[in-house]
Design a protein around this motif. Structure first.
Motif, short mmCIF file in Angstrom:
data_model
loop_
_atom_site.label_atom_id
_atom_site.label_comp_id
_atom_site.label_asym_id
_atom_site.label_seq_id
_atom_site.Cartn_x
_atom_site.Cartn_y
_atom_site.Cartn_z
N LEU A 1 -69.36 22.55 -2.75
CA LEU A 1 -70.02 24.50 -2.34
C LEU A 1 -68.68 25.44 -2.32
CD1 LEU A 1 -73.92 23.85 -1.92
CD2 LEU A 1 -72.86 24.62 -3.90
N ALA A 2 -68.49 23.84 -0.72
CA ALA A 2 -66.85 24.82 -0.47
C ALA A 2 -66.57 24.99 -0.88
CB ALA A 2 -66.93 23.05 0.41
N ARG A 3 -65.67 24.14 -2.23
CA ARG A 3 -64.86 24.43 -3.00
C ARG A 3 -65.33 26.60 -3.64
NH1 ARG A 3 -60.22 21.97 -2.74
NH2 ARG A 3 -59.09 23.73 -4.83
N LEU A 4 -66.11 25.74 -4.48
CA LEU A 4 -66.63 26.67 -4.93
C LEU A 4 -67.30 28.64 -3.83
CD1 LEU A 4 -69.65 25.40 -6.89
CD2 LEU A 4 -67.44 26.64 -7.42
N GLN A 5 -66.89 28.39 -3.02
CA GLN A 5 -67.14 29.43 -2.00
C GLN A 5 -66.11 30.53 -1.82
OE1 GLN A 5 -70.62 29.23 1.79
NE2 GLN A 5 -69.80 27.47 0.93
N ARG A 6 -65.09 29.23 -2.13
CA ARG A 6 -63.33 29.66 -1.73
C ARG A 6 -62.77 30.14 -2.78
NH1 ARG A 6 -63.02 25.09 2.02
NH2 ARG A 6 -62.26 23.62 0.34
N ARG A 7 -63.01 29.59 -3.72
CA ARG A 7 -62.52 29.99 -5.43
C ARG A 7 -64.04 29.56 -6.31
NH1 ARG A 7 -57.25 27.55 -8.03
NH2 ARG A 7 -57.41 28.53 -10.37
N CYS A 8 -64.26 30.37 -6.50
CA CYS A 8 -65.64 30.20 -7.23
C CYS A 8 -64.95 29.77 -9.03
CB CYS A 8 -66.29 30.90 -7.87
SG CYS A 8 -66.19 32.62 -8.69
N ASP A 9 -63.65 30.58 -8.82
CA ASP A 9 -63.18 30.06 -10.65
C ASP A 9 -62.63 28.95 -10.62
OD1 ASP A 9 -61.19 30.92 -9.54
OD2 ASP A 9 -60.38 32.71 -10.84
N GLU A 10 -62.46 28.26 -10.23
CA GLU A 10 -61.46 26.92 -9.61
C GLU A 10 -61.94 25.84 -11.34
OE1 GLU A 10 -59.98 23.55 -7.18
OE2 GLU A 10 -61.65 24.52 -6.22
N PRO A 11 -61.36 25.59 -12.19
CA PRO A 11 -61.55 24.49 -13.39
C PRO A 11 -62.58 23.51 -12.94
CG PRO A 11 -59.30 26.04 -13.53
CD PRO A 11 -59.66 26.12 -12.40
N LEU A 12 -63.69 22.77 -13.33
CA LEU A 12 -63.88 22.34 -13.58
C LEU A 12 -63.07 20.44 -13.11
CD1 LEU A 12 -67.37 22.78 -15.75
CD2 LEU A 12 -67.07 23.11 -13.40
N GLU A 13 -62.26 20.41 -13.03
CA GLU A 13 -61.49 19.73 -13.70
C GLU A 13 -60.87 19.80 -12.66
OE1 GLU A 13 -61.08 21.58 -16.22
OE2 GLU A 13 -62.05 20.90 -17.86
N GLU A 14 -60.63 20.61 -11.79
CA GLU A 14 -59.45 20.56 -10.59
C GLU A 14 -60.61 20.15 -9.80
OE1 GLU A 14 -56.89 23.89 -9.67
OE2 GLU A 14 -56.67 23.94 -11.87
N LEU A 15 -61.51 20.65 -9.62
CA LEU A 15 -62.72 20.80 -8.98
C LEU A 15 -63.36 19.35 -8.47
CD1 LEU A 15 -65.07 21.64 -6.42
CD2 LEU A 15 -66.58 22.62 -8.98
N VAL B 1 -72.71 21.79 -10.56
CA VAL B 1 -73.12 22.82 -10.02
C VAL B 1 -74.40 23.51 -10.99
CG1 VAL B 1 -71.76 24.71 -10.98
CG2 VAL B 1 -70.59 22.90 -9.86
N LYS B 2 -74.85 22.50 -11.91
CA LYS B 2 -76.08 23.35 -12.92
C LYS B 2 -76.72 23.00 -12.06
CE LYS B 2 -74.18 25.16 -16.37
NZ LYS B 2 -74.19 26.70 -16.49
N ALA B 3 -77.20 21.31 -11.57
CA ALA B 3 -78.37 21.21 -10.58
C ALA B 3 -78.79 22.27 -9.27
CB ALA B 3 -78.13 20.37 -10.11
N LEU B 4 -77.28 22.73 -8.91
CA LEU B 4 -77.42 23.54 -7.69
C LEU B 4 -77.97 24.80 -7.72
CD1 LEU B 4 -74.32 22.19 -5.89
CD2 LEU B 4 -76.60 22.12 -5.20
N GLU B 5 -77.77 25.04 -9.11
CA GLU B 5 -78.04 26.87 -9.61
C GLU B 5 -79.48 26.30 -9.91
OE1 GLU B 5 -74.09 27.94 -11.90
OE2 GLU B 5 -75.19 27.37 -13.21
N GLU B 6 -79.68 25.91 -10.85
CA GLU B 6 -81.53 25.38 -10.08
C GLU B 6 -82.59 25.62 -9.75
OE1 GLU B 6 -81.64 22.20 -13.58
OE2 GLU B 6 -80.72 23.33 -14.68
N ARG B 7 -81.32 24.68 -8.28
CA ARG B 7 -82.51 24.38 -7.48
C ARG B 7 -82.76 25.55 -6.89
NH1 ARG B 7 -79.67 19.66 -4.92
NH2 ARG B 7 -80.24 20.10 -3.47
N GLY B 8 -81.44 27.13 -6.87
CA GLY B 8 -81.27 27.87 -5.81
C GLY B 8 -80.41 28.22 -5.26
N VAL B 9 -79.86 26.90 -5.28
CA VAL B 9 -78.73 26.82 -4.00
C VAL B 9 -77.48 28.02 -3.87
CG1 VAL B 9 -77.01 25.16 -2.80
CG2 VAL B 9 -79.65 23.96 -3.31
#
Length: 152
Positions: free
Chosen positions: A12-26, A41-49
């Motif tokens: 989440l900390a990385r996605l907040q800075r750059r949400c388009d980071e490729p999954l490999e880099e993340l 990431v999908k689980a975080l979306e499904e949980r509403g986080v």
């Protein structure tokens, strides 16, 4: 943090800075494979986080260089007034945030406009839609820090 393990917090900390980071880099940054990161990431979306992904636009680049905080005292304290106010502020795209406050003022609005004349047009539209007790504004002279990333 409630229900957020350390790996999810790093994701989440990385996605907040750059949400388009490729999954490999993340995955490299958090110590997981691409597929494992994708599942988390999908689980975080499904949980509403994780509730959305956006691009950050430079307000000056699009002619919205003036930020204003508008302090509002309600015209009435009733459910009808609140609903009318809620509809009015949600319909105005210049108003970016609306907060019900404790203390002397009832609501604090954060808006982006081009200039003082643009603010006056916003103000005129707002008071035409909702009976206000009192409205005042403070204009931002310098932004020392602006962001939306939560401290995870």
């Amino acid at each position: 943090m409630a229900n957020i393990d350390p790996i999810d917090a790093r994701i989440l900390a990385r996605l907040q800075r750059r949400c388009d980071e490729p999954l490999e880099e993340l995955g490299q940054h958090v110590g997981l494979s691409r597929n494992a990161v994708w599942r988390r990431v999908k689980a975080l979306e499904e949980r509403g986080v994780l509730v959305g992904r956006v691009a950050v636009v430079d307000p000056d680049a699009v002619g919205l260089g003036l930020m204003v905080f508008i302090q509002v005292r309600a015209g009435h304290h009733s459910a009808d007034w609140l609903e009318k106010f809620r509809r009015a502020v949600r319909a105005m795209p210049e108003i970016l945030g609306v907060y019900r406050m404790t203390g002397d003022l009832d609501y604090l609005l954060r808006a982006r406009v081009a200039d003082m004349a643009d603010y006056d047009r916003l103000y005129q539209r707002l008071i035409a839609r909702v009976d206000m007790g009192d409205v005042s504004a403070s204009f931002v002279m310098e932004e020392l820090k602006e962001g939306s990333a939560l401290p995870l």
